[in-house]
Design a protein around this motif. Structure first.
Motif, mmCIF file in Angstrom:
data_model
loop_
_atom_site.group_PDB
_atom_site.id
_atom_site.type_symbol
_atom_site.label_atom_id
_atom_site.label_comp_id
_atom_site.label_asym_id
_atom_site.label_seq_id
_atom_site.Cartn_x
_atom_site.Cartn_y
_atom_site.Cartn_z
ATOM 1 N N LYS A 23 66.941 29.899 -20.889
ATOM 2 C CA LYS A 23 65.853 29.910 -21.859
ATOM 3 C C LYS A 23 65.506 28.459 -22.178
ATOM 4 N N ILE A 24 64.227 28.182 -22.359
ATOM 5 C CA ILE A 24 63.793 26.844 -22.769
ATOM 6 C C ILE A 24 64.000 26.756 -24.281
ATOM 7 N N THR A 25 64.923 25.890 -24.698
ATOM 8 C CA THR A 25 65.251 25.797 -26.121
ATOM 9 C C THR A 25 64.677 24.554 -26.777
ATOM 10 N N GLU A 26 64.315 23.554 -25.989
ATOM 11 C CA GLU A 26 63.697 22.336 -26.527
ATOM 12 C C GLU A 26 62.711 21.795 -25.512
ATOM 13 N N ASN B 42 60.459 16.821 -21.131
ATOM 14 C CA ASN B 42 61.854 17.134 -20.825
ATOM 15 C C ASN B 42 62.162 18.483 -21.463
ATOM 16 N N CYS B 43 62.593 19.427 -20.640
ATOM 17 C CA CYS B 43 62.929 20.759 -21.123
ATOM 18 C C CYS B 43 64.443 20.950 -21.083
ATOM 19 N N ARG B 44 64.984 21.423 -22.184
ATOM 20 C CA ARG B 44 66.401 21.815 -22.212
ATOM 21 C C ARG B 44 66.448 23.286 -21.833
ATOM 22 N N LEU B 45 67.134 23.579 -20.731
ATOM 23 C CA LEU B 45 67.254 24.926 -20.203
ATOM 24 C C LEU B 45 68.688 25.370 -20.441
ATOM 25 N N GLU B 46 68.875 26.451 -21.213
ATOM 26 C CA GLU B 46 70.254 26.817 -21.516
ATOM 27 C C GLU B 46 70.471 28.320 -21.567
ATOM 28 N N ASN B 47 71.747 28.667 -21.456
ATOM 29 C CA ASN B 47 72.213 30.041 -21.649
ATOM 30 C C ASN B 47 73.581 29.949 -22.314
ATOM 31 N N GLU B 48 74.290 31.072 -22.391
ATOM 32 C CA GLU B 48 75.575 31.065 -23.090
ATOM 33 C C GLU B 48 76.632 30.218 -22.383
ATOM 34 N N ASP B 49 76.445 29.924 -21.092
ATOM 35 C CA ASP B 49 77.430 29.144 -20.329
ATOM 36 C C ASP B 49 77.251 27.640 -20.422
ATOM 37 N N GLY B 50 76.045 27.183 -20.767
ATOM 38 C CA GLY B 50 75.798 25.748 -20.825
ATOM 39 C C GLY B 50 74.319 25.429 -20.766
#
Length: 122
Positions: free
Chosen positions: A19-22, A37-45
């Motif tokens: 998910k794009i969170t920032e 700059n996109c922060r791409l994250e999930n529960e693992d990192g």
């Protein structure tokens, strides 16, 4: 000594649904090329991915937006936050402006969620 960790680890190499969170805007350090700059994250990192708003960066950004289901020619970067997609996380080495070799984690091979569940790597 107590260590307090308030950050997730980098995502391991391979295919991940993120998910794009920032979304942050900036300019490259040496050539002043605008980027998001996109922060791409999930529960693992997480992994951070820059998209340069230059002519060579256009196809990469177009593939990213297509994977998000965005097919407009103009989009506000604020619209990206909260969207999900499938990415391939990999390490890439390059030579910086000072001639030093750098290695970064990056996201590539963007796909819509559900269209690519396994790695493209052989």
């Amino acid at each position: 000594m107590k260590l307090k960790i308030e950050e997730k680890p980098f995502l391991p190499e391979g295919r991940h649904v993120v998910k794009i969170t920032e979304v942050e805007e900036g300019k490259s350090e040496n050539k002043e090329i605008p980027f998001i700059n996109c922060r791409l994250e999930n529960e693992d990192g997480f992994v951070n991915q820059r998209f340069y708003l230059s002519e060579p960066g256009q196809p990469i950004l177009a593939a990213f937006l297509k994977a998000l289901g965005i097919e407009k020619q103009e989009v506000d970067s604020k619209e990206l936050k909260g969207k999900t997609l499938s990415v391939e996380v990999e390490e890439r080495s390059y030579e910086d402006a000072n001639g030093k070799e750098k290695t970064i984690k990056q996201a590539s091979h963007f796909e819509a969620v559900g269209e690519a569940d396994t790695s493209d790597r052989i």
